[in-house]
Design an enzyme around this catalytic site. Structure first.
Site, PDB file in Angstrom:
ATOM      1  N   GLY A 142      -0.936   7.496   0.293  1.00  0.00           N
ATOM      2  CA  GLY A 142      -1.224   7.484   1.732  1.00  0.00           C
ATOM      3  C   GLY A 142       0.009   7.327   2.614  1.00  0.00           C
ATOM      4  O   GLY A 142       1.125   7.718   2.248  1.00  0.00           O
ATOM      5  N   ILE A 143      -0.200   6.751   3.801  1.00  0.00           N
ATOM      6  CA  ILE A 143       0.866   6.634   4.797  1.00  0.00           C
ATOM      7  C   ILE A 143       1.981   5.707   4.292  1.00  0.00           C
ATOM      8  O   ILE A 143       3.166   5.935   4.545  1.00  0.00           O
ATOM      9  CB  ILE A 143       0.264   6.112   6.126  1.00  0.00           C
ATOM     10  N   GLY A 144       1.593   4.675   3.549  1.00  0.00           N
ATOM     11  CA  GLY A 144       2.589   3.723   3.044  1.00  0.00           C
ATOM     12  C   GLY A 144       3.595   4.387   2.116  1.00  0.00           C
ATOM     13  O   GLY A 144       4.785   4.042   2.115  1.00  0.00           O
ATOM     14  N   GLY A 180       0.842  -1.212   0.000  1.00  0.00           N
ATOM     15  CA  GLY A 180       0.000   0.000   0.000  1.00  0.00           C
ATOM     16  C   GLY A 180       0.865   1.245   0.000  1.00  0.00           C
ATOM     17  O   GLY A 180       0.604   2.203   0.729  1.00  0.00           O
ATOM     18  N   TYR A 187     -13.699  -3.198  11.229  1.00  0.00           N
ATOM     19  CA  TYR A 187     -12.309  -2.709  11.065  1.00  0.00           C
ATOM     20  C   TYR A 187     -11.555  -2.819  12.394  1.00  0.00           C
ATOM     21  O   TYR A 187     -10.440  -3.341  12.443  1.00  0.00           O
ATOM     22  CB  TYR A 187     -12.361  -1.267  10.573  1.00  0.00           C
TER      23      TYR A 187
END
Ligand SMILES: NC(=O)c1ccc[n+]([C@@H]2O[C@H](COP(=O)([O-])OP(=O)(O)OC[C@H]3O[C@@H](n4cnc5c(N)ncnc54)[C@H](OP(=O)(O)O)[C@@H]3O)[C@@H](O)[C@H]2O)c1
Length: 293
Positions: free
Chosen positions: A16-18, A12, A166
């Site tokens: 985003g954060i990845g 990922g 989640y």
């Protein structure tokens, strides 16, 4: 730590954060393997990170990580590229509780957040053993609630009802990680979990209104306006994963949870429960085997 000559894989990581985790590791000199779904986006992310980190060794791979067959194919392609891994950051996760079951018939939240890290890590174990590798699993939501072995695939939750699936899946990921750390003790491979903190990412931005609990919906438009201003620096939530994957202080350190705020945090009671861990582990083994083809 200087990571020149070491190879890391971040899932990922084309957004985003990845992506910021990948950038952080590239900045330390690592050869970084990125994974996203789309070849064009992955190539663009690799080029952009390589430029900004001043490190040409950033490579793009594609896989749909909701699918076990793609996870297996990804592992095969990683094995073709390298014989050892210094770190595997299982960053990819799915928050949207409205996703339909995967093409392979699995509940998507469990498949993405628990089964994929389980399968990918196991398939890459020979490379991790060779590299005395660090497995970093990324949790999220409000983890730490009870683990219900009869609800691991959301059997008791109505689709679109709340984020509880989640939270449950991320707690199950922690239980799976705690179990794996124990099983791999003494092999040189470490397994730790990190809570990244919040960021305004594609995953958050794309959530449909129906995925939010009804009580939150009136404030969602405001959060969407504020998000880009207050949560735009994604290097911040990426920091703890970069540290776990690279700091000399984490050499040989395993079975640790870095909780919100970047602090070492005890495993929640539900994660320590051996019956819950066994239930998560055996479900992963069963589903992984079942879809192995
Ligand atoms: N964001 C937060 O506030 C927050 C808070 C706590 C924890 N977390 C956790 O932190 C991790 C990263 O979160 P994030 O918000 O950065 O996630 P995100 O925005 O959804 O991540 C986007 C990345 O995931 C890839 N991706 C999406 N679906 C994919 C699929 N089916 N197969 C392969 N790759 C796929 C995207 O690739 P493409 O380029 O193909 O789109 C992109 O690289 C997750 O585990 C999340 O649960 C996030």
């Amino acid at each position: 730590m200087d990571l020149r000559g070491r190879t890391v894989l971040v899932t990922g990581s084309t957004g985003g954060i990845g992506k910021e985790t990948a950038r952080g590791l590239a900045g330390l000199g690592a050869r970084v393997l990125l994974v996203g779904r789309d070849a064009g986006r992955a190539a663009a992310a690799a080029a952009e990170i390589a430029r900004s980190a001043g490190n040409a060794e950033v490579e793009a791979l594609t896989a749909d990580l909701l699918l076990q067959r793609d996870v297996r194919d990804l592992a095969r392609r990683v094995r073709e590229r390298t014989d050892r891994l210094h770190a595997l950051v299982n960053n990819f996760g799915v928050l949207d509780p409205c996703l339909p079951p995967t093409e392979e018939g699995l509940e998507a939240t469990f498949a993405a957040n628990v089964l994929t890290p389980f399968t990918l890590t196991n398939l890459l174990l020979p490379l991790l053993r060779e590299g005395r590798g660090r497995v970093v699993n990324v949790t999220g939501g409000i983890p730490g609630g009870a683990i219900d072995p009869d609800n691991l695939q959301g059997e008791k939750i109505r689709v679109g009802w709340t984020f509880s699936q989640y939270n449950h899946a991320k707690t199950a990921l922690m239980a799976m990680s705690h179990e794996m750390a124990g099983r791999l003790a003494g092999t040189g491979v470490t397994v730790n979990v990190v809570y990244p903190g919040h960021g305004n990412t594609p995953g958050n931005q794309g959530l449909p209104m129906s995925s939010f609990p009804r009580a939150y919906r009136p404030v969602v438009p405001l959060l969407r306006v504020l998000g880009p201003f207050v949560l735009s620096d994604l290097a911040k939530p990426a920091r703890a994963a970069v540290r776990l994957a690279s700091d000399a202080g984490f050499e040989g350190v395993t079975d640790v949870y870095i909780g919100p705020g970047g602090r070492r945090t005890p495993w929640p009671e539900s994660v320590r429960d051996p019956r819950a861990r066994a239930a998560v582990w055996s479900l992963c083994e069963r589903l992984g085997d079942h879809t192995a083809g």
